[in-house]
Design a protein around this motif. Structure first.
Motif, PDB file in Angstrom:
ATOM      1  N   LEU A 166     -14.464   1.439  -6.199  1.00 54.39           N
ATOM      2  CA  LEU A 166     -13.729   0.888  -7.341  1.00 54.39           C
ATOM      3  C   LEU A 166     -14.145  -0.554  -7.628  1.00 54.39           C
ATOM      4  O   LEU A 166     -14.332  -0.941  -8.790  1.00 54.39           O
ATOM      5  CB  LEU A 166     -12.226   0.965  -7.074  1.00 54.39           C
ATOM      6  N   LYS A 167     -14.301  -1.351  -6.584  1.00 52.98           N
ATOM      7  CA  LYS A 167     -14.737  -2.738  -6.781  1.00 52.98           C
ATOM      8  C   LYS A 167     -16.152  -2.791  -7.345  1.00 52.98           C
ATOM      9  O   LYS A 167     -16.463  -3.630  -8.202  1.00 52.98           O
ATOM     10  CB  LYS A 167     -14.668  -3.497  -5.455  1.00 52.98           C
ATOM     11  N   ASN A 174     -11.917   1.828  -2.016  1.00 54.74           N
ATOM     12  CA  ASN A 174     -11.871   0.451  -2.518  1.00 54.74           C
ATOM     13  C   ASN A 174     -13.264  -0.075  -2.839  1.00 54.74           C
ATOM     14  O   ASN A 174     -13.458  -0.786  -3.837  1.00 54.74           O
ATOM     15  CB  ASN A 174     -11.198  -0.460  -1.493  1.00 54.74           C
ATOM     16  N   ASP A 202     -15.942  -1.913 -11.009  1.00 52.92           N
ATOM     17  CA  ASP A 202     -15.298  -2.990 -11.768  1.00 52.92           C
ATOM     18  C   ASP A 202     -16.228  -4.187 -11.945  1.00 52.92           C
ATOM     19  O   ASP A 202     -16.188  -4.875 -12.974  1.00 52.92           O
ATOM     20  CB  ASP A 202     -14.014  -3.437 -11.065  1.00 52.92           C
ATOM     21  N   ARG A 210      -6.605   3.429 -14.588  1.00 54.55           N
ATOM     22  CA  ARG A 210      -7.840   3.352 -15.365  1.00 54.55           C
ATOM     23  C   ARG A 210      -7.948   4.481 -16.389  1.00 54.55           C
ATOM     24  O   ARG A 210      -9.032   4.748 -16.907  1.00 54.55           O
ATOM     25  CB  ARG A 210      -9.051   3.416 -14.427  1.00 54.55           C
ATOM     26  N   GLN A 228      -5.140   4.755  -8.570  1.00 50.40           N
ATOM     27  CA  GLN A 228      -6.208   3.963  -9.179  1.00 50.40           C
ATOM     28  C   GLN A 228      -6.733   4.625 -10.453  1.00 50.40           C
ATOM     29  O   GLN A 228      -7.074   3.943 -11.429  1.00 50.40           O
ATOM     30  CB  GLN A 228      -7.352   3.766  -8.175  1.00 50.40           C
TER      31      GLN A 228
END
Length: 596
Positions: A81-82, A78, A85, A119, A115
């Motif tokens: 990915l954050k 997480n 992003d 994407r 995820q």
């Protein structure tokens, strides 16, 4: 408790920062540090991981992302990915780093796959290509651990939807076939066969055939074998490129080939109208029969029955195509081998060149690909000679193009375009690095195992093992248009590290062994080419620099409330550098080149 782990994590990064920089890749200490970092990451909460990644310098951020993804905790995934992003600059290198780490994760999670699926569509074609390749690599690992996983169904729907978009996006099929190459699952064989049946677009047909080579060719149906046979022998009055016929021939030889089919391939090698392909296929047959007892018996039967008569004239090929396999090293239970494959066009222009390193157990037929890099080229014929006959006119009309392919641990990376068109060729010549420059570098976790065994007497045995490789693939090229020669070097620097421990846990005693094995390996692959005269002279050489293997062992036990004991031991084994010979013909070429 969390503060203690946070302190350890921050202190570790500070103390080992020099081994987290990208410039330190290819070193055994970097590999060991990477494994230790993963172990710490698995004990951190999401907030700690996020703060560390957000505050990290660019020089170590890549290594942190690789370690976070290799850790495969929900928090670490997480956080990455954050971070990606929220990155306003949309740093492509960071995204590629994330995708690379995901592709090589030994035990990918469902969260990671989901995820990535979300994407998969990206406006940047390179990122989209890497995403498809990564999805294929993840599905390959999941399928072999759980064939009934829902992820397989989701991936199937994803592939089918991508193919439906082919009319809208011409690259959709190309992405699908690249993904299926890494997936290596028989479920999708029909998708590849449908493309091969039409073979209307050479590049797509080649990708489908290439993906088919990753499946178990011995299980191919009679109908599929008949289709591949028609491609190789051009039965349907269509002319296929030499690279299509090359792959078709390799697939046929990997099947449980019948004697008549084998005989026809042997006869095709005697066809002097396409001497380069004939020479290549004969070298493949010669190499495979040395390592395949059943195929060797079939060849012996054909010769003994005089189904084909060999003469000096029939075997006196004049060409540069080649294929051979040599031993790199042998040890207990397995051997490591390297294979050189070189396919030239009729006029001597490069079509395919591959160097592959495989590992194989002595009692097994199948081998595992450790590393492979190769170049695929088209349209070079017109720039070498004007003497292109009508039968090779298709090659003359091909668009000038060259591509670099790299496979690591049986997983294909995104192909790299070397040049396209005359302008691209000239640009590649003038901008070729005259000093070693990194083309690919990464920390990869290649093995991750943890087991708890509960014995009937109440004792618990805990076994854990991880391995990682710190890899730096560098290259340089010196090209002289005036002297019409070139010199290139590909250097593979690897730092390999294995950590394992066994703990025996009970109410009154704890004992165990910790072991670390690490080594550095540097391999140089050198190619010299002289194209000032015909035929073109090519000299290939390979050498491994001196190597040291470091082995560290720690043995410990503790009896509760009484005493404890620890013992440390280490040793270093030294191996001299080695030059590896290729064929006698290559050695003669090297002597001629180095004398001139």
């Amino acid at each position: 408790f969390d503060k203690v782990f946070l302190f350890q994590f921050d202190e570790f990064i500070k103390d080992h920062e020099q081994y987290l920089h990208r410039k330190s890749l290819g070193n055994r200490t970097t590999g060991t540090t990477f494994l230790q970092l993963i172990s710490l990451i698995r004990r951190q909460n999401e907030r700690t991981l996020a703060n560390t990644l957000n505050n990290a310098t660019n020089s170590i951020k890549f290594t942190l992302i690789e370690a976070y993804i290799a850790g495969q905790t929900q928090s670490s995934i997480n956080v990455v990915l954050k971070h990606l992003d929220n990155d306003k600059s949309k740093n492509k290198e960071l995204i590629e780093c994330f995708l690379m780490a995901a592709a090589f994760t030994p035990r990918p999670s469902e969260l990671l796959f989901e995820q990535l699926m979300n994407r998969s569509k990206n406006s940047d074609y390179q990122i989209e290509t890497s995403t498809y390749l990564t999805l294929g690599a993840i599905v390959h690992k999941i399928y072999h651990s759980n064939k009934k996983s829902l992820i397989i169904d989701n991936f199937t729907k994803f592939i089918q939807n991508s193919l439906k978009e082919h009319s809208k996006t011409k690259n959709a099929k190309r992405l699908v076939y690249l993904s299926l190459y890494n997936a290596k699952i028989d479920l999708y064989q029909n998708i590849l066969i449908n493309e091969i049946k039409s073979c209307s677009e050479t590049d797509l047909c080649w990708l489908a055939l290439s993906a088919l080579t990753q499946l178990d060719c011995k299980t191919l149906s009679t109908e599929v074998i008949s289709l591949i046979r028609s491609l190789y022998h051009e039965h349907n009055k269509r002319t296929y490129g030499i690279q299509i016929r090359q792959l078709a021939g390799l697939i046929l030889l990997k099947t449980d080939i019948s004697v008549p089919d084998f005989l026809n391939i042997i006869l095709s090698t005697l066809d002097k109208s396409n001497h380069q392909l004939g020479l290549y296929m004969w070298r493949v047959i010669d190499t495979m029969t040395q390592n395949d007892e059943l195929l060797a018996r079939k060849l012996k039967f054909i010769i003994n029955q005089q189904m084909v008569v060999f003469s000096f004239d029939s075997l006196a090929y004049k060409g540069q195509s080649d294929y051979y396999r040599r031993t790199l090293l042998t040890t207990y239970g397995f051997g490591v081998y390297y294979t050189v494959s070189q396919l030239m066009s009729k006029v001597g222009a490069l079509k395919e060149s591959d160097f592959t390193v495989n590992i194989q157990q002595y009692d097994a037929q199948d081998d595992y690909e450790l590393l492979s890099f190769g170049v695929s080229a088209q349209g070079l014929e017109s720039y070498i000679t004007d003497d292109v006959d009508e039968s090779d006119q298709n090659a003359k009309d091909e668009e000038l193009h060259a591509q670099l392919r790299i496979n690591i641990l049986n997983t294909q990376l995104r192909p790299v375009e070397l040049f396209s068109g005359v302008t691209g060729l000239m640009g590649a010549v003038w901008s070729a690095p005259s000093e070693l420059t990194s083309a690919f570098r990464s920390n990869l976790m290649i093995h991750d195992l943890s087991r708890y065994i509960h014995l009937h007497n109440g004792v618990i045995v805990h076994y854990e093992a991880q391995s990682a490789v710190s890899l730096d693939l560098s290259g340089m090229a010196s090209i002289s248009l005036w002297n019409k020669n070139s010199h290139s070097v590909i250097r593979v620097s690897t730092g390999f590290s294995v950590r394992s421990h066994i703990d025996i846990l009970s109410d009154f005693i704890t004992t165990g062994i910790n072991s670390t094995l690490s080594t550095n390996t540097i391999v140089d692959y050198t190619t010299d080419v002289d194209y000032s005269d015909s035929p073109i002279r090519v000299c290939m050489q390979m050498a491994i620099q001196p190597t040291q293997v470091h082995d560290n062992i720690e043995n410990f036990y503790s009896i509760k409330r009484t005493k404890s004991y620890r013992w440390f031991g280490n040793r270093t084994l030294k191996y001299p550098g080695t030059d590896y010979p290729f064929t006698e013909k290559n050695n003669q070429m090297c002597q001629l080149l180095h004398k001139s």
